[in-house]
Design an enzyme around this catalytic site. Structure first.
Site, mmCIF file in Angstrom:
data_model
loop_
_atom_site.group_PDB
_atom_site.id
_atom_site.type_symbol
_atom_site.label_atom_id
_atom_site.label_comp_id
_atom_site.label_asym_id
_atom_site.label_seq_id
_atom_site.Cartn_x
_atom_site.Cartn_y
_atom_site.Cartn_z
ATOM 1 N N GLU A 143 0.832 -1.217 0.000
ATOM 2 C CA GLU A 143 0.000 0.000 0.000
ATOM 3 C C GLU A 143 0.864 1.263 0.000
ATOM 4 O O GLU A 143 0.602 2.223 0.709
ATOM 5 C CB GLU A 143 -1.017 -0.027 1.154
ATOM 6 C CG GLU A 143 -1.997 -1.181 0.968
ATOM 7 C CD GLU A 143 -3.359 -0.983 1.589
ATOM 8 O OE1 GLU A 143 -3.713 0.175 1.898
ATOM 9 O OE2 GLU A 143 -4.065 -1.992 1.729
HETATM 10 C C1 LIG Z 1 2.422 -9.621 0.584
HETATM 11 C C2 LIG Z 1 2.037 -8.542 -0.358
HETATM 12 C C3 LIG Z 1 0.695 -8.236 -0.541
HETATM 13 C C4 LIG Z 1 0.316 -7.259 -1.460
HETATM 14 N N1 LIG Z 1 -1.018 -7.031 -1.678
HETATM 15 C C5 LIG Z 1 -1.371 -6.233 -2.722
HETATM 16 C C6 LIG Z 1 -2.737 -6.116 -3.124
HETATM 17 O O1 LIG Z 1 -3.647 -6.709 -2.505
HETATM 18 N N2 LIG Z 1 -3.048 -5.356 -4.200
HETATM 19 C C7 LIG Z 1 -2.098 -4.693 -4.915
HETATM 20 O O2 LIG Z 1 -2.435 -4.031 -5.864
HETATM 21 N N3 LIG Z 1 -0.795 -4.769 -4.538
HETATM 22 C C8 LIG Z 1 -0.407 -5.532 -3.485
HETATM 23 N N4 LIG Z 1 0.920 -5.640 -3.137
HETATM 24 C C9 LIG Z 1 1.916 -4.946 -3.951
HETATM 25 C C10 LIG Z 1 2.604 -3.801 -3.237
HETATM 26 O O3 LIG Z 1 1.733 -2.736 -3.054
HETATM 27 C C11 LIG Z 1 3.858 -3.452 -4.035
HETATM 28 O O4 LIG Z 1 4.773 -4.498 -3.838
HETATM 29 C C12 LIG Z 1 4.443 -2.133 -3.651
HETATM 30 O O5 LIG Z 1 3.632 -1.091 -4.072
HETATM 31 C C13 LIG Z 1 5.845 -1.941 -4.200
HETATM 32 O O6 LIG Z 1 5.896 -2.205 -5.566
HETATM 33 P P1 LIG Z 1 7.055 -3.159 -6.162
HETATM 34 O O7 LIG Z 1 7.041 -4.398 -5.380
HETATM 35 O O8 LIG Z 1 6.838 -3.253 -7.606
HETATM 36 O O9 LIG Z 1 8.381 -2.401 -5.846
HETATM 37 P P2 LIG Z 1 9.053 -1.209 -6.739
HETATM 38 O O10 LIG Z 1 8.037 -0.201 -7.087
HETATM 39 O O11 LIG Z 1 9.810 -1.824 -7.846
HETATM 40 O O12 LIG Z 1 10.032 -0.627 -5.679
HETATM 41 C C14 LIG Z 1 11.330 -1.172 -5.379
HETATM 42 C C15 LIG Z 1 12.046 -0.208 -4.442
HETATM 43 O O13 LIG Z 1 12.258 1.030 -5.097
HETATM 44 C C16 LIG Z 1 11.706 2.085 -4.340
HETATM 45 N N5 LIG Z 1 11.203 3.105 -5.219
HETATM 46 C C17 LIG Z 1 10.404 2.971 -6.317
HETATM 47 N N6 LIG Z 1 10.135 4.158 -6.865
HETATM 48 C C18 LIG Z 1 10.756 5.094 -6.096
HETATM 49 C C19 LIG Z 1 10.851 6.508 -6.143
HETATM 50 N N7 LIG Z 1 10.226 7.230 -7.085
HETATM 51 N N8 LIG Z 1 11.587 7.118 -5.199
HETATM 52 C C20 LIG Z 1 12.186 6.407 -4.227
HETATM 53 N N9 LIG Z 1 12.133 5.067 -4.135
HETATM 54 C C21 LIG Z 1 11.417 4.420 -5.059
HETATM 55 C C22 LIG Z 1 10.615 1.449 -3.525
HETATM 56 O O14 LIG Z 1 10.307 2.209 -2.379
HETATM 57 C C23 LIG Z 1 11.254 0.123 -3.178
HETATM 58 O O15 LIG Z 1 12.098 0.273 -2.088
HETATM 59 C C24 LIG Z 1 1.315 -6.562 -2.179
HETATM 60 C C25 LIG Z 1 2.651 -6.843 -1.951
HETATM 61 C C26 LIG Z 1 3.034 -7.823 -1.080
HETATM 62 C C27 LIG Z 1 4.497 -8.105 -0.898
#
Ligand SMILES: Cc1cc2nc3c(=O)[nH]c(=O)nc-3n(C[C@H](O)[C@H](O)[C@H](O)COP(=O)(O)OP(=O)(O)OC[C@H]3O[C@@H](n4cnc5c(N)ncnc54)[C@H](O)[C@@H]3O)c2cc1C
Lengths: 381, 249
Positions: A363
């Site tokens: 989130e």
């Molecule tokens: C157990 C679990 C349950 C989940 N449930 C849901 C759900 O029900 N529905 C849903 O839609 N999603 C869900 N998610 C997804 C979750 O919201 C995403 O994993 C999260 O938003 C991060 O996206 P990503 O994993 O692609 O990481 P990325 O976006 O690739 O991020 C990787 C890293 O880069 C950093 N980063 C990225 N962009 C920037 C920036 N502009 N500036 C600084 N740092 C940055 C991030 O903070 C992070 O540290 C879930 C995830 C997990 C692990």
């Protein structure tokens, strides 16, 4: 200014505490170890009304305020965040989204069973290539006149397999960027939907996280929420409230670990005295207490603003960011205070530490919250 | 049938009891109040019976003798599923005083089964139920661990030395219940919590009565002495200490 809770709010807190401490605690380690979905608990909590506690009673919900929701989420999360995340997604993303922005027909048809907990909802925003950057949606919802044709893959979906109702975010007009995105209510059992294997996670292992694939799934036009192109705004607005739920979850993880650490420090002896009498342990407890109190106040402030109908996006980002960060710190210290015992499952704190980590990621990661907060700071001051 | 459940408003069972400096009163500051655990089980059983057979159990009323500060506890009972509540505006006193107040409010009212917990978790008097039956001139059965209703017949079992005893009695009756009457105390639902506010909570003026006894003071239990560890190899020392210090052998 008034820091008192109402009698009803205290009753809800107590009800959640009773359920968590009497029922959830019994099999939480077993469920976590073997990644078993808490079917019976979800049913029992639905019957008590927790799964739709924020929804207007006119749509079969509990009609409770967001402050009560924070209190309940904290109590459930002290024991089991695999359960509280189901409650959070259902209440503050799916039910809220439909109740706030849906049509009367959509509420009648989809919201009521969700509020009663007969069906559980899932919120499908993230994709393999679109996490923090939710604007780059690759899932498409092609406009075919009287229906949308849905294609693409969603990732990390909480309740992905068990949900009966999906809220799917997808791109209809790629040329319009994030203004071309829509949100659709989709029956989980529609033809063309397939669900990937259960993710083998570090924490919240008994919550049901899956990828979901859409292959030419037909969705009736009347299942779109809001105007054409409202989807991205919908997601952002809904997540603002969702963050209060996750903030309260992080708060509960922290306070659950803290309560265990305090108790343990008064029982465990080293060098001839209870370890609480060693100042470095006592001071750790003091620091933990201050952080938890701060997190609780931020959560309650955000909840109160929402209940008052005031803007709460900034406050909920702060609450989510801070509570998640301190949950990680507090649970790590709780393990430390337990020494070797903290590193084994029986004492619960290692599990709470694993659960805390997720609150910094989903989130909106902590970094994304910093972006939201800093933008507001820079535009206002 | 109408069931009345007597509710004692007691400090949460995890409360650390403190006394006033002169040891003549309990210091209730900061105490969280709850439904006495035995009364909570009695209420739970009453609700189960009503849910199972709403035609037979028409109404569940809860009653307490206490000040206005006991009302949240009554409203919790309403949230759990009681239909209405009575508070007799009479705080303090001993078991006889409480039983007299309850009898005063209940006399002449159409209650068929009156449930009292076997004791309250604060003063452990174990007397109100029996006294209430006596004052109302109703039958009573004590140490009841299960309850079923069939027509006008009240079927209970009691725990006795070496087994269980089944008893059948007729309403009106006072049942003094213990553990086992229900398994898990009822947790109020959101709907219950919301509707509690709309249910009637009647306040009845106290009867003119005075307690039959007077508290002259309290004593705190002695501090637990520290645990002494003895080397498992050194059995002689253990025997010696059990003999000379603990004086148990
Ligand atoms: C157990 C679990 C349950 C989940 N449930 C849901 C759900 O029900 N529905 C849903 O839609 N999603 C869900 N998610 C997804 C979750 O919201 C995403 O994993 C999260 O938003 C991060 O996206 P990503 O994993 O692609 O990481 P990325 O976006 O690739 O991020 C990787 C890293 O880069 C950093 N980063 C990225 N962009 C920037 C920036 N502009 N500036 C600084 N740092 C940055 C991030 O903070 C992070 O540290 C879930 C995830 C997990 C692990």
């Amino acid at each position: 200014m008034n820091f008192e809770f109402s009698e009803e709010q205290l009753m809800i807190q107590q009800a959640a505490r009773d359920y968590a401490q009497r029922e959830l605690i019994k099999d939480v380690i077993e469920r976590d170890t073997h990644a078993i979905y808490p079917t019976e608990h979800v049913k029992a909590l639905s019957e008590l009304g927790f799964m739709g506690m924020l929804v207007d009673p006119k749509y079969d919900g509990g009609g409770m305020d967001t402050v009560s929701y924070v209190l309940a989420m904290e109590e459930i999360s002290k024991v089991d965040s695999s359960v509280s995340v189901i409650m959070s997604v259902n209440n503050s993303l799916v039910c809220y989204g439909i109740e706030k922005f849906g049509t009367e027909e959509q509420k009648e048809k989809f919201l009521k069973p969700l509020a009663r907990g007969e069906k559980i909802g899932a919120f499908l925003l993230s994709e393999p290539e679109a996490g923090s950057d939710a604007t780059s949606q690759r899932t498409t919802a092609e406009d075919k006149g009287d229906y949308y044709l849905l294609n693409g893959t969603k990732n990390w979906i909480t309740n992905g397999n068990t949900a009966g109702t999906y809220l799917v975010i997808a791109q209809t007009h790629p040329e319009k960027g994030h203004k071309g995105i829509n949100v659709l209510i989709v029956d989980r059992h529609s033809p063309g939907i397939s669900v990937g294997p259960h993710e083998d996670k570090m924490g919240m292992r008994s919550s049901d996280t899956h990828s979901v694939m859409f292959n030419d799934v037909k969705v009736p036009k009347e299942n779109r929420i809001g105007e054409d192109g409202f989807g991205f705004k919908f997601a952002m607005k809904t997540l603002e409230g969702g963050r209060i739920g996750i903030a309260a979850q992080a708060l509960g993880i922290a306070s659950g670990a803290f309560e265990r650490a305090v108790k343990y420090s008064k029982e465990r002896k080293a060098f001839g005295t209870e370890i609480a009498n060693h100042q470095s342990v006592a001071f750790k407890l003091a620091d933990m207490a201050v952080k938890i109190e701060n997190a609780r106040n931020l959560c309650l402030k955000a909840a109160w603003l929402k209940d008052q109908g005031k803007p709460y996006g900034y406050a909920s980002a702060m609450a989510k960011y801070y509570a998640a960060e301190i949950a990680m710190e507090v649970t790590t210290e709780a393990v430390q205070i337990h020494g070797g015992y903290g590193y084994v499952k029986e004492y619960h704190v290692e599990r709470l530490m694993r659960e805390a980590k997720l609150t910094q990621i989903y989130e909106g990661t902590s970094e994304i919250q910093q972006i939201v907060i800093s933008r507001q700071v820079l535009s206002e001051f | 049938m109408n069931i009345l459940v007597c509710i004692s408003n007691v400090p949460d069972t995890t409360t650390r009891i403190k006394y006033s400096a002169d040891m003549k009163a309990v210091d209730y500051s900061g105490v969280q109040w709850i439904i006495n655990p035995w009364d909570e089980l009695a209420l739970t059983r009453a609700i189960e019976l009503k849910e199972a057979n709403p035609a037979l159990v028409q109404k569940i009323t809860v009653i307490t003798a206490g000040g206005a500060d006991a009302e949240p506890t009554l409203r919790k009972a309403l949230a759990c599923g009681a239909d209405d509540a009575i508070r007799v505006d009479a705080a303090g006193g001993d078991s006889l005083f409480t039983a007299t107040q309850l009898a005063h409010a209940v006399k002449g009212e159409p209650f068929d089964v009156i449930l009292c917990g076997i004791e309250s978790s604060d003063y452990n008097g174990s007397a109100v139920g029996g006294m209430l039956a006596e004052l109302l001139d109703y039958n009573s059965v004590s140490a009841v661990s299960s309850l079923n209703l069939e027509g006008n017949s009240v079927k209970v079992t009691r725990e006795i030395d070496g087994g269980k005893q089944s008893i059948e009695t007729a309403a009106p009756v006072v049942l003094i219940v213990q553990k086992g009457i229900a398994i898990n105390p009822r947790i109020p639902s959101m709907r219950g919590i919301m509707t509690a506010r709309t249910k009637s909570l009647k306040v009845v003026a106290a009867a003119a009565a005075s307690p039959g006894s007077k508290v002259v003071g309290y004593q705190a239990p002695p501090q637990k002495s520290a645990c002494k560890m003895i080397d498992p190899e050194n059995m002689d020392e253990l025997v010696h200490l059990l003999h000379t210090e603990a004086r148990v052998i």
